[in-house]
Design a protein around this motif. Sequence first.
Motif, short mmCIF file in Angstrom:
data_model
loop_
_atom_site.label_atom_id
_atom_site.label_comp_id
_atom_site.label_asym_id
_atom_site.label_seq_id
_atom_site.Cartn_x
_atom_site.Cartn_y
_atom_site.Cartn_z
N CYS A 149 9.78 9.05 -6.77
CA CYS A 149 8.66 8.87 -5.82
C CYS A 149 8.88 7.66 -4.93
O CYS A 149 8.71 7.74 -3.70
CB CYS A 149 7.35 8.73 -6.58
N HIS A 207 9.80 7.66 -0.81
CA HIS A 207 8.92 6.92 0.10
C HIS A 207 9.73 5.91 0.92
O HIS A 207 9.57 5.82 2.15
CB HIS A 207 7.85 6.20 -0.71
N GLY A 246 1.66 6.24 -7.11
CA GLY A 246 0.41 6.80 -7.62
C GLY A 246 0.27 8.27 -7.34
O GLY A 246 -0.10 9.05 -8.22
N ASP A 247 0.57 8.69 -6.11
CA ASP A 247 0.46 10.11 -5.75
C ASP A 247 1.38 10.97 -6.59
O ASP A 247 1.00 12.04 -7.07
CB ASP A 247 0.77 10.31 -4.27
N ILE A 286 0.84 -1.20 0.00
CA ILE A 286 0.00 0.00 0.00
C ILE A 286 0.87 1.25 0.00
O ILE A 286 0.65 2.19 -0.77
CB ILE A 286 -0.95 0.00 1.22
N GLY A 287 1.88 1.27 0.86
CA GLY A 287 2.74 2.44 0.94
C GLY A 287 3.51 2.70 -0.34
O GLY A 287 3.58 3.83 -0.83
N ARG A 288 4.08 1.65 -0.91
CA ARG A 288 4.89 1.81 -2.12
C ARG A 288 4.04 2.20 -3.34
O ARG A 288 4.40 3.10 -4.10
CB ARG A 288 5.67 0.53 -2.39
N LEU A 289 2.94 1.51 -3.51
CA LEU A 289 2.08 1.81 -4.65
C LEU A 289 1.45 3.19 -4.52
O LEU A 289 1.27 3.90 -5.51
CB LEU A 289 1.00 0.74 -4.80
N LYS A 290 1.10 3.58 -3.29
CA LYS A 290 0.52 4.90 -3.09
C LYS A 290 1.54 6.00 -3.40
O LYS A 290 1.19 7.03 -3.99
CB LYS A 290 0.02 5.05 -1.65
N ALA A 291 2.78 5.79 -3.02
CA ALA A 291 3.82 6.79 -3.30
C ALA A 291 3.96 7.02 -4.80
O ALA A 291 4.05 8.16 -5.26
CB ALA A 291 5.15 6.35 -2.71
#
Length: 361
Positions: free
Chosen positions: A269, A273, A215-216, A208-213
């Motif tokens: 990104c 992160h 994506g954001d 979640i953390g890696r993919l969100k970084a």
Amino acid sequence: ETGLRQSRGGSVISSRCHNDKQYGGEMVLSLSHALRERAIATLNLDTVLKAVRLPLCVTDPSQPDNPIIYVNEAFVELTGYSEAESVGRNCRFLQGPDTEPASIAAIKQAINNERLASVEIVNYRKDGTKFINALQIGPVLDDNGATVLFFGSQTDVTRQRRVEDEAASLADRELVHRLNNVVTVMATIIRMTSKEYEDRDGLVNALIGRLKAIGDGHLRTLGTDHRKNADACELTFQIVSPYALHADNQLSIASNSCLLEPRHTTPVCLALHEFAINSVKYGALGVPEGRVTTEWSVSERTIRMVWTEKNGPHVCKPDRTSGSDIIRRLVSAVGGTLDFDWENQGVIITLSLPRNGALAS
């Protein structure tokens, strides 16, 4: 006679530059009055309009089918039709297979409402070649404010629209390419992260953390113009500042106007992160007195970031390097390098990225 002056007597031509009369929200100017003021009232309007380089035609709505009664030389040059071939015909003779019904409807509406309008319409020259015509059409009024004629000015904007379409197509292809790259990167992250964690919760949280970084970061750069370079400082603050929880001055960002290229977005990104997460877990961001400084710099060939941690707990090189391996792979894919210096008081990380396709030294 086909001249504008002779066709209907005194003429009033629509304009925005004179306060002589008001019609339908448009200012109108008596051209004949202006000529009299200049003591050249005998000047034939044909002479005036022939000198205008903007293609022009004039139609007479009092005659059946609103035929053309005047064209200037610029009109002849644009369309290839001579004055004799144009006068007496409705302007629709310039239409063809690719002329949009919506454009035709807009012109009809302007004529019916006797209002000034701008319409882009596909027209055809005498030799059969089509062009995009930025047409401006409007009423010509007599001294009593009644519509007696219509004028039309034509501008060939074919080349301009082609350039715009090509730019839009290129931008769309670039966007699809970048999105495909993001999907590929996410698949790689999922595969490598799944080997790093044995427990389900740890795996889910890491993903979640890696993919969100990623994506954001990409959503931020795609929010306006996806061809636009991202500001390194802003991206750093967006990703890292949520992890600086102990003090407002835990995070310091320095840069001399550093802009990242679009291909740098994914590795930067994810790197930021990972650096922030590890700093919270093991380094300076995990303690109130800890400090993190990121310094971005730009040279002729390289964009460089130095991540420096101070006043944190004693650190040493970790045994497990899956996170950094993912970053190294992404950085290497764009020709960059990633170096770690494990100082006792905090890690120093140097991220180098090549500019404009230059190879990293």
